[in-house]
Enzyme design. Structure first.
Site, PDB file in Angstrom:
ATOM      1  N   SER A  75       0.822  -1.421  -0.045  1.00 29.78           N
ATOM      2  CA  SER A  75      -0.014   0.165   0.008  1.00 29.78           C
ATOM      3  C   SER A  75       0.815   1.133  -0.065  1.00 29.78           C
ATOM      4  O   SER A  75       0.474   2.244  -0.692  1.00 29.78           O
ATOM      5  CB  SER A  75      -0.840   0.016   1.126  1.00 29.78           C
ATOM      6  OG  SER A  75      -0.271  -0.002   2.298  1.00 29.78           O
TER       7      SER A  75
ATOM      8  N   MET B 214      10.588  -6.598   4.144  1.00 22.51           N
ATOM      9  CA  MET B 214      10.826  -7.462   5.445  1.00 22.51           C
ATOM     10  C   MET B 214      12.329  -8.281   5.693  1.00 22.51           C
ATOM     11  O   MET B 214      12.354  -9.218   6.290  1.00 22.51           O
ATOM     12  CB  MET B 214       9.723  -8.272   5.605  1.00 22.51           C
ATOM     13  CG  MET B 214       8.405  -7.406   6.098  1.00 22.51           C
ATOM     14  SD  MET B 214       8.607  -6.170   7.082  1.00 22.51           S
ATOM     15  CE  MET B 214       8.292  -6.884   8.470  1.00 22.51           C
ATOM     16  N   ARG B 215      13.290  -7.894   4.692  1.00 22.21           N
ATOM     17  CA  ARG B 215      14.502  -8.478   5.061  1.00 22.21           C
ATOM     18  C   ARG B 215      15.556  -7.539   5.564  1.00 22.21           C
ATOM     19  O   ARG B 215      15.565  -6.401   4.839  1.00 22.21           O
ATOM     20  CB  ARG B 215      15.115  -9.101   3.465  1.00 22.21           C
ATOM     21  CG  ARG B 215      14.166 -10.055   2.991  1.00 22.21           C
ATOM     22  CD  ARG B 215      13.940 -11.371   3.819  1.00 22.21           C
ATOM     23  NE  ARG B 215      14.960 -12.070   3.962  1.00 22.21           N
ATOM     24  CZ  ARG B 215      15.036 -13.170   4.761  1.00 22.21           C
ATOM     25  NH1 ARG B 215      14.165 -13.711   5.370  1.00 22.21           N
ATOM     26  NH2 ARG B 215      16.137 -13.949   4.940  1.00 22.21           N
TER      27      ARG B 215
ATOM     28  N   HIS C 147       9.204   3.491   8.609  1.00 25.15           N
ATOM     29  CA  HIS C 147       9.289   2.317   9.997  1.00 25.15           C
ATOM     30  C   HIS C 147       7.738   2.798  10.718  1.00 25.15           C
ATOM     31  O   HIS C 147       7.787   3.966  10.941  1.00 25.15           O
ATOM     32  CB  HIS C 147      10.636   2.560  10.690  1.00 25.15           C
ATOM     33  CG  HIS C 147      10.321   1.733  11.967  1.00 25.15           C
ATOM     34  ND1 HIS C 147      10.480   0.358  12.002  1.00 25.15           N
ATOM     35  CD2 HIS C 147      10.204   2.114  13.164  1.00 25.15           C
ATOM     36  CE1 HIS C 147      10.494  -0.234  13.326  1.00 25.15           C
ATOM     37  NE2 HIS C 147      10.142   0.832  14.043  1.00 25.15           N
TER      38      HIS C 147
ATOM     39  N   ASP D 198      17.086   0.469  11.560  1.00 24.34           N
ATOM     40  CA  ASP D 198      15.892   1.678  12.109  1.00 24.34           C
ATOM     41  C   ASP D 198      16.756   2.895  12.777  1.00 24.34           C
ATOM     42  O   ASP D 198      15.918   3.408  13.522  1.00 24.34           O
ATOM     43  CB  ASP D 198      15.084   1.103  13.017  1.00 24.34           C
ATOM     44  CG  ASP D 198      14.243  -0.085  11.982  1.00 24.34           C
ATOM     45  OD1 ASP D 198      14.014  -0.134  10.917  1.00 24.34           O
ATOM     46  OD2 ASP D 198      13.582  -0.985  12.611  1.00 24.34           O
TER      47      ASP D 198
HETATM   48  C1  GRF Z   1       4.064  -0.636   6.819  1.00 21.13           C
HETATM   49  O1  GRF Z   1       3.210  -0.536   8.017  1.00 21.13           O
HETATM   50  C2  GRF Z   1       5.616  -0.182   7.248  1.00 21.13           C
HETATM   51  O2  GRF Z   1       5.588   0.743   8.122  1.00 21.13           O
HETATM   52  C3  GRF Z   1       6.160  -1.587   7.556  1.00 21.13           C
HETATM   53  O3  GRF Z   1       5.115  -2.472   6.776  1.00 21.13           O
HETATM   54  C4  GRF Z   1       4.121  -2.110   6.460  1.00 21.13           C
HETATM   55  C5  GRF Z   1       4.060  -2.406   5.018  1.00 21.13           C
HETATM   56  O4  GRF Z   1       2.760  -2.036   4.438  1.00 21.13           O
HETATM   57  N1  GRF Z   1       7.385  -1.829   7.542  1.00 21.13           N
HETATM   58  P1  GRF Z   1       2.533  -2.032   3.130  1.00 21.13           P
HETATM   59  O5  GRF Z   1       2.977  -3.285   2.304  1.00 21.13           O
HETATM   60  O6  GRF Z   1       2.830  -0.843   2.531  1.00 21.13           O
HETATM   61  O7  GRF Z   1       0.894  -2.153   2.669  1.00 21.13           O
END
Ligand code: GRF
Length: 202
Positions: free
Chosen positions: A20, A96-97, A115, A151
């Protein structure tokens, strides 16, 4: 890092999930915006964001981390998939890596992340549950430069949201994500225009 219309900044967006934030970034890069999306890359085959990117007309690629023996091999594949798209800047958007210092160094100053907390609070995972457990009354999100420390890179923008007494991690996450969708495009535009001073959304 300023780019004129004739020479827009080339943006690659890395995702793992629904994408998103990626879509908001893509949708923002039109008209007189100084950047354009050139590639959406997922480490997860079938990630929801891939179809969204394709529907938006952005080239996509998958580099499945599970197909590589170690992080170095995965990141070499990432680099060789990114290279033909010639990105000037990478936006991590729900990617997510954890990236190694070597990869981060190769993109130093040219890689952003969003983040879901008001950094330096709540680095890492499960930020919404942790904010609730800590009794925070304000929470939010941060766009920052990616540095080898997870982060912890320079903050480029933050958006705050209230924490309500009846919040669950899910209701809080939804409020934070709405803020992410405003913040990340605004920060990307400023960075593309050469402005890295921190942006604050209350
Ligand atoms: C977001 O909330 C971001 O902050 C976190 O993962 C989520 C990703 O959501 N790291 P999307 O894939 O952008 O919908």
């Amino acid at each position: 890092m300023t780019a004129g219309l004739a020479d827009p900044l080339r943006i690659a967006i890395l995702i793992s999930g629904s994408g998103s934030n990626m879509l908001r970034l893509v949708e923002s890069m039109t008209g007189d915006h100084p950047a354009r999306p050139v590639l959406v890359l997922s480490n997860v085959p079938g990630a929801g964001g891939l179809a969204k990117a394709e529907a938006a007309g952005v080239p996509t690629a998958v580099v499945d981390h599970r197909a590589y023996a170690d992080r170095a091999a995965f990141e070499a594949a990432l680099q060789s998939t990114l290279a033909p798209a010639q990105p000037d800047l990478i936006c991590l958007a729900g990617f997510m890596r954890v990236l190694t210092p070597g990869f981060v160094a190769a993109w130093e100053g040219r890689m952003l992340n969003i983040h879901p907390s008001l950094l330096p609070k709540f680095r890492g995972l499960d930020t919404h549950a942790r904010a609730l457990a800590a009794g925070e009354t304000r929470h939010g999100c941060t766009v920052h430069e990616v540095t080898p420390d997870l982060d912890a890179g320079p903050v480029l923008g933050q958006a705050e949201v209230p924490v309500r007494p009846d919040d669950t991690p899910d209701t809080l996450a939804a409020r934070v994500q709405a803020a992410e969708h405003r913040l990340y495009p605004a920060v990307l535009r400023r960075v593309a225009e050469g402005d890295r001073s921190p942006l604050r959304f209350a």
